[in-house]
Structures are given as C-alpha cells and as structure tokens.
Design a protein around this motif. Structure first.
Motif, PDB file in Angstrom:
ATOM      1  N   GLY A  38       0.736  -1.080   0.107  1.00  0.00           N
ATOM      2  CA  GLY A  38      -0.071   0.117   0.089  1.00  0.00           C
ATOM      3  C   GLY A  38       0.921   1.168  -0.070  1.00  0.00           C
ATOM      4  O   GLY A  38       0.651   2.247  -0.614  1.00  0.00           O
ATOM      5  N   CYS A  39       1.778   1.165   1.000  1.00  0.00           N
ATOM      6  CA  CYS A  39       2.670   2.449   0.875  1.00  0.00           C
ATOM      7  C   CYS A  39       3.490   2.721  -0.580  1.00  0.00           C
ATOM      8  O   CYS A  39       3.651   3.642  -0.885  1.00  0.00           O
ATOM      9  CB  CYS A  39       3.947   2.253   1.980  1.00  0.00           C
ATOM     10  N   VAL A  40       3.905   1.545  -1.190  1.00  0.00           N
ATOM     11  CA  VAL A  40       4.582   1.462  -2.407  1.00  0.00           C
ATOM     12  C   VAL A  40       3.581   2.116  -3.347  1.00  0.00           C
ATOM     13  O   VAL A  40       3.960   2.994  -4.397  1.00  0.00           O
ATOM     14  CB  VAL A  40       5.216   0.489  -2.915  1.00  0.00           C
ATOM     15  N   LEU A  41       2.298   1.517  -3.325  1.00  0.00           N
ATOM     16  CA  LEU A  41       1.472   2.200  -4.217  1.00  0.00           C
ATOM     17  C   LEU A  41       0.863   3.697  -4.139  1.00  0.00           C
ATOM     18  O   LEU A  41       0.808   4.386  -5.057  1.00  0.00           O
ATOM     19  CB  LEU A  41       0.280   1.285  -4.092  1.00  0.00           C
ATOM     20  N   LEU A  42       0.968   4.053  -2.998  1.00  0.00           N
ATOM     21  CA  LEU A  42       0.644   5.489  -2.721  1.00  0.00           C
ATOM     22  C   LEU A  42       1.565   6.426  -3.072  1.00  0.00           C
ATOM     23  O   LEU A  42       1.339   7.430  -3.531  1.00  0.00           O
ATOM     24  CB  LEU A  42       0.483   5.587  -1.205  1.00  0.00           C
ATOM     25  N   LEU A  43       2.873   5.731  -2.965  1.00  0.00           N
ATOM     26  CA  LEU A  43       4.266   6.623  -3.296  1.00  0.00           C
ATOM     27  C   LEU A  43       3.970   6.687  -4.867  1.00  0.00           C
ATOM     28  O   LEU A  43       4.229   7.677  -5.610  1.00  0.00           O
ATOM     29  CB  LEU A  43       5.336   6.069  -2.942  1.00  0.00           C
ATOM     30  N   ALA A  44       3.686   5.610  -5.662  1.00  0.00           N
ATOM     31  CA  ALA A  44       3.736   5.582  -7.121  1.00  0.00           C
ATOM     32  C   ALA A  44       2.808   6.516  -7.423  1.00  0.00           C
ATOM     33  O   ALA A  44       2.869   7.295  -8.438  1.00  0.00           O
ATOM     34  CB  ALA A  44       3.596   4.162  -7.576  1.00  0.00           C
ATOM     35  N   ILE A  45       1.393   6.414  -7.016  1.00  0.00           N
ATOM     36  CA  ILE A  45       0.462   7.364  -7.188  1.00  0.00           C
ATOM     37  C   ILE A  45       0.662   8.806  -6.995  1.00  0.00           C
ATOM     38  O   ILE A  45       0.399   9.735  -8.009  1.00  0.00           O
ATOM     39  CB  ILE A  45      -0.872   7.067  -6.497  1.00  0.00           C
ATOM     40  N   CYS A  46       1.502   9.089  -5.917  1.00  0.00           N
ATOM     41  CA  CYS A  46       1.852  10.701  -5.707  1.00  0.00           C
ATOM     42  C   CYS A  46       2.676  10.931  -6.883  1.00  0.00           C
ATOM     43  O   CYS A  46       2.673  12.118  -7.223  1.00  0.00           O
ATOM     44  CB  CYS A  46       2.614  10.818  -4.447  1.00  0.00           C
ATOM     45  N   ILE A  47       3.782  10.406  -7.078  1.00  0.00           N
ATOM     46  CA  ILE A  47       4.774  10.526  -8.287  1.00  0.00           C
ATOM     47  C   ILE A  47       4.080  10.744  -9.424  1.00  0.00           C
ATOM     48  O   ILE A  47       4.530  11.642 -10.073  1.00  0.00           O
ATOM     49  CB  ILE A  47       6.005   9.552  -8.181  1.00  0.00           C
ATOM     50  N   GLY A  48       3.070  10.029  -9.859  1.00  0.00           N
ATOM     51  CA  GLY A  48       2.527  10.055 -10.818  1.00  0.00           C
ATOM     52  C   GLY A  48       1.743  11.257 -10.884  1.00  0.00           C
ATOM     53  O   GLY A  48       1.609  12.045 -12.053  1.00  0.00           O
ATOM     54  N   TYR A  49       0.944  11.645 -10.060  1.00  0.00           N
ATOM     55  CA  TYR A  49       0.213  12.865  -9.716  1.00  0.00           C
ATOM     56  C   TYR A  49       0.980  13.988 -10.114  1.00  0.00           C
ATOM     57  O   TYR A  49       0.897  14.979 -10.924  1.00  0.00           O
ATOM     58  CB  TYR A  49      -0.562  13.018  -8.528  1.00  0.00           C
ATOM     59  N   VAL A  50       2.402  14.170  -9.523  1.00  0.00           N
ATOM     60  CA  VAL A  50       3.202  15.411  -9.437  1.00  0.00           C
ATOM     61  C   VAL A  50       3.645  15.555 -10.780  1.00  0.00           C
ATOM     62  O   VAL A  50       3.897  16.531 -11.401  1.00  0.00           O
ATOM     63  CB  VAL A  50       4.101  15.389  -8.405  1.00  0.00           C
ATOM     64  N   LEU A  51       4.303  14.177 -11.254  1.00  0.00           N
ATOM     65  CA  LEU A  51       5.221  14.443 -12.440  1.00  0.00           C
ATOM     66  C   LEU A  51       4.368  14.434 -13.935  1.00  0.00           C
ATOM     67  O   LEU A  51       4.712  14.775 -14.997  1.00  0.00           O
ATOM     68  CB  LEU A  51       6.081  13.073 -12.604  1.00  0.00           C
ATOM     69  N   TRP A  52       3.225  13.954 -13.852  1.00  0.00           N
ATOM     70  CA  TRP A  52       2.368  13.627 -15.047  1.00  0.00           C
ATOM     71  C   TRP A  52       1.010  14.436 -15.128  1.00  0.00           C
ATOM     72  O   TRP A  52       0.803  15.305 -16.042  1.00  0.00           O
ATOM     73  CB  TRP A  52       2.078  12.297 -15.308  1.00  0.00           C
ATOM     74  N   ILE A  53       0.235  14.392 -13.949  1.00  0.00           N
ATOM     75  CA  ILE A  53      -1.289  14.861 -14.071  1.00  0.00           C
ATOM     76  C   ILE A  53      -0.901  16.478 -13.826  1.00  0.00           C
ATOM     77  O   ILE A  53      -1.862  17.134 -14.388  1.00  0.00           O
ATOM     78  CB  ILE A  53      -1.832  14.366 -13.092  1.00  0.00           C
ATOM     79  N   ASN A  54      -0.094  16.864 -13.008  1.00  0.00           N
ATOM     80  CA  ASN A  54       0.116  18.196 -12.643  1.00  0.00           C
ATOM     81  C   ASN A  54       0.467  18.956 -14.012  1.00  0.00           C
ATOM     82  O   ASN A  54       0.230  20.235 -14.206  1.00  0.00           O
ATOM     83  CB  ASN A  54       1.089  18.439 -11.615  1.00  0.00           C
ATOM     84  N   LEU A  55       1.338  18.367 -14.473  1.00  0.00           N
ATOM     85  CA  LEU A  55       2.025  19.166 -15.753  1.00  0.00           C
ATOM     86  C   LEU A  55       0.980  19.021 -16.972  1.00  0.00           C
ATOM     87  O   LEU A  55       1.087  19.969 -17.875  1.00  0.00           O
ATOM     88  CB  LEU A  55       3.192  18.413 -15.993  1.00  0.00           C
ATOM     89  N   GLN A  56       0.562  17.933 -17.089  1.00  0.00           N
ATOM     90  CA  GLN A  56      -0.260  17.775 -18.385  1.00  0.00           C
ATOM     91  C   GLN A  56      -1.626  18.145 -18.387  1.00  0.00           C
ATOM     92  O   GLN A  56      -2.124  18.649 -19.204  1.00  0.00           O
ATOM     93  CB  GLN A  56      -0.457  16.018 -18.869  1.00  0.00           C
ATOM     94  N   TYR A  57      -2.449  18.087 -17.205  1.00  0.00           N
ATOM     95  CA  TYR A  57      -3.691  18.323 -17.101  1.00  0.00           C
ATOM     96  C   TYR A  57      -4.064  19.508 -16.220  1.00  0.00           C
ATOM     97  O   TYR A  57      -5.270  20.177 -16.195  1.00  0.00           O
ATOM     98  CB  TYR A  57      -4.435  17.012 -16.757  1.00  0.00           C
ATOM     99  N   MET A  58      -3.264  19.891 -15.626  1.00  0.00           N
ATOM    100  CA  MET A  58      -3.766  20.909 -14.545  1.00  0.00           C
ATOM    101  C   MET A  58      -2.810  22.218 -14.816  1.00  0.00           C
ATOM    102  O   MET A  58      -3.072  23.202 -14.278  1.00  0.00           O
ATOM    103  CB  MET A  58      -3.472  20.454 -12.876  1.00  0.00           C
ATOM    104  N   ASN A  59      -2.029  22.404 -15.850  1.00  0.00           N
ATOM    105  CA  ASN A  59      -1.339  23.449 -16.207  1.00  0.00           C
ATOM    106  C   ASN A  59      -0.422  24.127 -15.148  1.00  0.00           C
ATOM    107  O   ASN A  59      -0.535  25.516 -14.821  1.00  0.00           O
ATOM    108  CB  ASN A  59      -2.211  24.683 -16.749  1.00  0.00           C
ATOM    109  N   ARG A  60       0.165  23.206 -14.307  1.00  0.00           N
ATOM    110  CA  ARG A  60       0.897  23.819 -13.147  1.00  0.00           C
ATOM    111  C   ARG A  60       2.288  23.276 -13.469  1.00  0.00           C
ATOM    112  O   ARG A  60       2.477  22.176 -14.028  1.00  0.00           O
ATOM    113  CB  ARG A  60       0.654  23.155 -11.923  1.00  0.00           C
ATOM    114  N   THR A  61       3.562  23.910 -12.876  1.00  0.00           N
ATOM    115  CA  THR A  61       4.736  23.609 -12.993  1.00  0.00           C
ATOM    116  C   THR A  61       5.586  23.361 -11.411  1.00  0.00           C
ATOM    117  O   THR A  61       4.903  23.796 -10.683  1.00  0.00           O
ATOM    118  CB  THR A  61       5.688  24.750 -13.737  1.00  0.00           C
ATOM    119  N   PHE A  62       6.740  22.901 -11.653  1.00  0.00           N
ATOM    120  CA  PHE A  62       7.369  22.730 -10.278  1.00  0.00           C
ATOM    121  C   PHE A  62       7.771  24.194  -9.873  1.00  0.00           C
ATOM    122  O   PHE A  62       7.853  24.394  -8.694  1.00  0.00           O
ATOM    123  CB  PHE A  62       8.536  22.118 -10.403  1.00  0.00           C
ATOM    124  N   VAL A  63       8.268  25.229 -10.676  1.00  0.00           N
ATOM    125  CA  VAL A  63       8.632  26.514 -10.433  1.00  0.00           C
ATOM    126  C   VAL A  63       7.931  27.518 -11.154  1.00  0.00           C
ATOM    127  O   VAL A  63       7.341  27.284 -12.030  1.00  0.00           O
ATOM    128  CB  VAL A  63      10.295  26.568 -10.847  1.00  0.00           C
TER     129      VAL A  63
END
Length: 115
Positions: free
Chosen positions: A84-109
C-alpha cells in the motif's frame, strides 16, 4: 500434534504478531498525512483564475484524494501495508510528474514574468 510442534507454532505466531508500532497509530499517521495533503491541494485551488480550469482541477484533485483514500484503507484492512505504501508513493509521483504538468497547467517552479 506434538507439544514441541505446538510450542514452535506458538512462537512463530507470537513473533509475527509483535508490532513495534501499533496498527492504529500507523493508520492514524497515514490518515493525518492524507488529510493534510488533501487540504493543501484544496487550498492551492484558490490561485486558479480561469473558472473552467478551476472546475477541471477540482475534479482531478477530488479523484486523486479519493484514490489515495481507497488505496490506504484497502491496504490497511488487507494487511498489505508495504504494498500500500509503495502504491501510494507511485500514485503521488504520477500525480506530481504527469497529471500536474499535463492536465492542470502547473509547473514545479514559477515562471519569470519579467521581460
């Protein structure tokens, strides 16, 4: 079953049941972390100026929070906590690296608006 075999099985069960940190404490820690990250996500929505993008981001973040909650609860109740922890981490990384950038028009900086 022999007495020696019963004692051996009892020792194995006792070692397997021994927890350094109780499950309720671990669940509480995870729940507080999930709740705080969800509140932080909702708090960041106030920076969105475009109403259409705001609605889209709200739906995405609601789905993200629901997926995290479902994974955390199912991992807790099925006793697959490491998975579960590994899956939660994978979901968080996917959200930050893929969904934020592609669908939400957000960047890291923040981009410099100075010309």
């Amino acid at each position: 079953m022999e007495l020696g075999e019963k004692l051996k099985n009892h020792r194995i069960e006792k070692v397997c049941r021994r927890n350094v940190i109780p499950d309720a404490v671990l669940f509480s820690i995870r729940f507080v972390l999930l709740l705080s990250s969800t509140i932080w996500l909702a708090y960041n929505l106030r920076y969105e100026k475009d109403p259409e993008q705001y609605r889209k981001n709200t739906k995405i973040e609601l789905a993200y929070g629901a997926v995290l909650l479902i994974v955390a609860l199912s991992a807790y109740f099925s006793h697959f906590t490491f998975l579960g922890c590994v899956l939660l981490l994978a979901i968080c990384i996917g959200y930050v690296l893929w969904i934020n950038l592609q669908y939400m028009n957000r960047t890291f900086v923040k981009k410099n608006t100075d010309d």
